[in-house]
Design an enzyme around this catalytic site. Structure first.
Site, PDB file in Angstrom:
ATOM      1  N   GLU A  43     101.991  19.747  36.089  1.00 38.90           N
ATOM      2  CA  GLU A  43     102.714  20.366  37.215  1.00 38.90           C
ATOM      3  C   GLU A  43     102.984  19.300  38.278  1.00 38.90           C
ATOM      4  O   GLU A  43     102.137  18.428  38.518  1.00 38.90           O
ATOM      5  CB  GLU A  43     101.811  21.464  37.817  1.00 38.90           C
ATOM      6  CG  GLU A  43     102.341  22.105  39.085  1.00 38.90           C
ATOM      7  CD  GLU A  43     101.280  22.955  39.812  1.00 38.90           C
ATOM      8  OE1 GLU A  43     100.084  22.603  39.775  1.00 38.90           O
ATOM      9  OE2 GLU A  43     101.671  23.975  40.405  1.00 38.90           O
ATOM     10  N   ASN A 103     108.737  25.368  42.644  1.00 37.38           N
ATOM     11  CA  ASN A 103     107.806  24.584  41.830  1.00 37.38           C
ATOM     12  C   ASN A 103     108.252  24.835  40.385  1.00 37.38           C
ATOM     13  O   ASN A 103     108.074  25.930  39.862  1.00 37.38           O
ATOM     14  CB  ASN A 103     106.373  25.082  42.102  1.00 37.38           C
ATOM     15  CG  ASN A 103     105.329  24.254  41.384  1.00 37.38           C
ATOM     16  OD1 ASN A 103     105.620  23.547  40.435  1.00 37.38           O
ATOM     17  ND2 ASN A 103     104.089  24.383  41.820  1.00 37.38           N
ATOM     18  N   LYS A 120     107.986  28.564  39.140  1.00 34.31           N
ATOM     19  CA  LYS A 120     106.660  29.199  39.259  1.00 34.31           C
ATOM     20  C   LYS A 120     106.710  30.524  40.033  1.00 34.31           C
ATOM     21  O   LYS A 120     107.257  30.581  41.145  1.00 34.31           O
ATOM     22  CB  LYS A 120     105.710  28.209  39.951  1.00 34.31           C
ATOM     23  CG  LYS A 120     104.253  28.649  40.010  1.00 34.31           C
ATOM     24  CD  LYS A 120     103.423  27.490  40.565  1.00 34.31           C
ATOM     25  CE  LYS A 120     101.949  27.775  40.660  1.00 34.31           C
ATOM     26  NZ  LYS A 120     101.217  26.606  41.178  1.00 34.31           N
ATOM     27  N   GLU A 139     101.294  26.229  48.931  1.00 33.39           N
ATOM     28  CA  GLU A 139     102.400  26.534  48.011  1.00 33.39           C
ATOM     29  C   GLU A 139     103.247  27.700  48.522  1.00 33.39           C
ATOM     30  O   GLU A 139     104.455  27.745  48.321  1.00 33.39           O
ATOM     31  CB  GLU A 139     101.864  26.850  46.614  1.00 33.39           C
ATOM     32  CG  GLU A 139     101.364  25.625  45.903  1.00 33.39           C
ATOM     33  CD  GLU A 139     101.181  25.864  44.423  1.00 33.39           C
ATOM     34  OE1 GLU A 139     102.146  26.200  43.724  1.00 33.39           O
ATOM     35  OE2 GLU A 139     100.034  25.719  43.947  1.00 33.39           O
ATOM     36  N   CYS A 165     100.495  26.295  36.202  1.00 35.44           N
ATOM     37  CA  CYS A 165      99.199  26.318  36.891  1.00 35.44           C
ATOM     38  C   CYS A 165      98.654  27.710  37.155  1.00 35.44           C
ATOM     39  O   CYS A 165      98.130  28.350  36.265  1.00 35.44           O
ATOM     40  CB  CYS A 165      99.268  25.488  38.172  1.00 35.44           C
ATOM     41  SG  CYS A 165      97.595  25.146  38.788  1.00 35.44           S
ATOM     42  N   ASN A 190      97.514  21.557  38.689  1.00 36.51           N
ATOM     43  CA  ASN A 190      96.785  20.766  39.696  1.00 36.51           C
ATOM     44  C   ASN A 190      95.748  21.722  40.256  1.00 36.51           C
ATOM     45  O   ASN A 190      96.071  22.576  41.082  1.00 36.51           O
ATOM     46  CB  ASN A 190      97.696  20.359  40.859  1.00 36.51           C
ATOM     47  CG  ASN A 190      98.634  19.220  40.541  1.00 36.51           C
ATOM     48  OD1 ASN A 190      98.371  18.067  40.848  1.00 36.51           O
ATOM     49  ND2 ASN A 190      99.773  19.544  39.946  1.00 36.51           N
TER      50      ASN A 190
HETATM   51  N1  CDT Z   1      98.555  24.436  41.571  1.00 34.01           N
HETATM   52  C1  CDT Z   1      97.896  25.608  41.462  1.00 34.01           C
HETATM   53  O1  CDT Z   1      98.474  26.638  41.203  1.00 34.01           O
HETATM   54  N2  CDT Z   1      96.562  25.547  41.707  1.00 34.01           N
HETATM   55  C2  CDT Z   1      95.765  26.720  41.730  1.00 34.01           C
HETATM   56  C3  CDT Z   1      94.618  26.562  42.651  1.00 34.01           C
HETATM   57  C4  CDT Z   1      94.128  27.843  43.067  1.00 34.01           C
HETATM   58  S1  CDT Z   1      92.595  27.780  43.805  1.00 34.01           S
HETATM   59  C5  CDT Z   1      91.673  28.760  42.704  1.00 34.01           C
HETATM   60  C6  CDT Z   1      95.197  27.091  40.360  1.00 34.01           C
HETATM   61  O2  CDT Z   1      95.258  28.273  40.024  1.00 34.01           O
HETATM   62  O3  CDT Z   1      94.669  26.245  39.656  1.00 34.01           O
END
Ligand code: CDT
Length: 340
Positions: A43, A103, A120, A139, A165, A190
């Site tokens: 991502e 995204n 996303k 985000e 993600c 990420n």
């Molecule tokens: N980039 C992304 O979507 N990261 C989120 C962090 C959330 S904190 C639990 C993820 O779901 O990994």
């Protein structure tokens, strides 16, 4: 299909797109040498993870976005992949000509053509500055909710779908693609290991990552390729453990570092059929007439004590869980809003 998951180590804020593309090219070359036909990249793979900073200057924000794909800095990636005869999946921040920001993830075929795009949908985090956090997760501020649903396409004989993600934690993501016959779900992530509103879950970050992807794979009889941007990025530790998961739910390959690392697996699409025709024969076993709440309701509204639920009546919204509780009686400090 021989698929490579090309995990990236951290990208610092000072690293240029040119620096990153060089690393991506090295991973593509290794993928070619190891027989891959398709390479999956993380991502937002071209820059550091920008939502960790509160920014108000639109120029500063837009510096993390691509206005064309490929653009001058990403063209070498497209050209080299085409020269090598490799397809790839790439995540990046997309700014459209009419000023929308997403995204985004794309699937690019071995001729350098974009054959599938996804924006996303499940955007985690928050939209306002929350200074109590060790780092931001904005985000919801910098991106709009994707407007393309979860489309799939046929690529190299497989039905391929994309998500990004946080989408991987939601069963609806996989099911919408499962209902389109998906056989290969490609996703980048990420994932900060520390989740400021729920630090008591930090030690489970790796478990929840695999739990979600393995369940999604098994319940939808599909391969899932989950690829991290990992390691310590601007002081924030990002989860690694990129994995290629079979329709059985088993992990067949996993990274062992938090740096640039390629893992490869032969994804036998016949394995999907075995599950799609038996345990997860949707036509035979699904009961959508009992699933209406899933599309009619967002929040959970538990039944009142002593009463059975009325699935078609929306209950009063329940207050959110609130901020993290102080661990000791008498602990002081600001109690921040508990949001993801
Ligand atoms: N980039 C992304 O979507 N990261 C989120 C962090 C959330 S904190 C639990 C993820 O779901 O990994």
């Amino acid at each position: 299909m021989i698929v490579g998951a090309a995990q990236l180590g951290p990208i610092q804020r000072a690293d240029s797109r040119g620096d990153v593309v060089k690393r991506l090219l090295a991973l593509l070359h290794e993928a070619k040498a190891r027989g891959c036909e398709l390479v999956v990249l993380p991502e937002l793979a071209l820059t550091t993870f920008s939502p960790r900073w509160w920014m108000t200057d639109q120029h500063e924000i837009d510096a993390f976005f691509e206005t064309e794909m490929p653009g001058p800095e990403t063209r070498p990636l497209f050209d080299e992949a085409a020269r090598l005869g490799l397809g790839f999946c790439l995540g990046y921040a997309e700014k459209t000509a009419d000023d929308h920001r997403y995204n985004t993830s794309i699937l690019v075929d071995a001729g350098g053509r974009v054959v599938l795009k996804y924006r996303k949908i499940h955007l985690p985090g928050h939209a306002e500055h929350e200074p109590w956090r060790a780092f931001q997760h904005l985000e919801k501020r910098y991106f709009e909710v994707g407007d393309l649903g979860w489309p799939v396409t046929r690529y190299l004989g497989a039905v391929v779908g994309l998500c990004i993600c946080n989408d991987r934690r939601w069963p609806e993501t996989y099911r919408v693609m499962g209902l389109q016959g998906v056989e290969l779900v490609l996703l980048g992530y990420n994932t900060p290991i520390h989740n400021p509103p729920a630090p008591e879950q930090d030690h489970l970050a790796g478990f929840h990552n695999h739990l979600s992807m393995q369940a999604g794979a098994y319940q939808n009889a599909t391969w899932v390729v989950g690829v991290a941007k990992a390691g310590r990025e601007e002081g924030c530790d990002l989860l690694g453990q990129s994995a290629i998961i079979a329709p059985s739910g088993e992990i067949v390959a996993m990274t062992s570092s938090v740096g640039d690392e390629l893992i490869v697996a032969r994804c036998d699409l016949e394995l999907c059929r075995g599950y799609k025709e038996t345990t997860f024969n949707f036509a035979r076993h699904r009961r959508p007439e009992h699933y209406r709440l899933i599309v009619e309701r967002t929040r959970s509204a538990p039944a009142q004590p002593g009463r059975s639920s009325k699935p078609h009546t929306l209950g009063a919204p329940r207050p959110s869980r609130g901020p993290p509780r102080p661990s000791r009686v008498g602990a002081r400090g600001v109690t921040p809003a508990r949001r993801q």
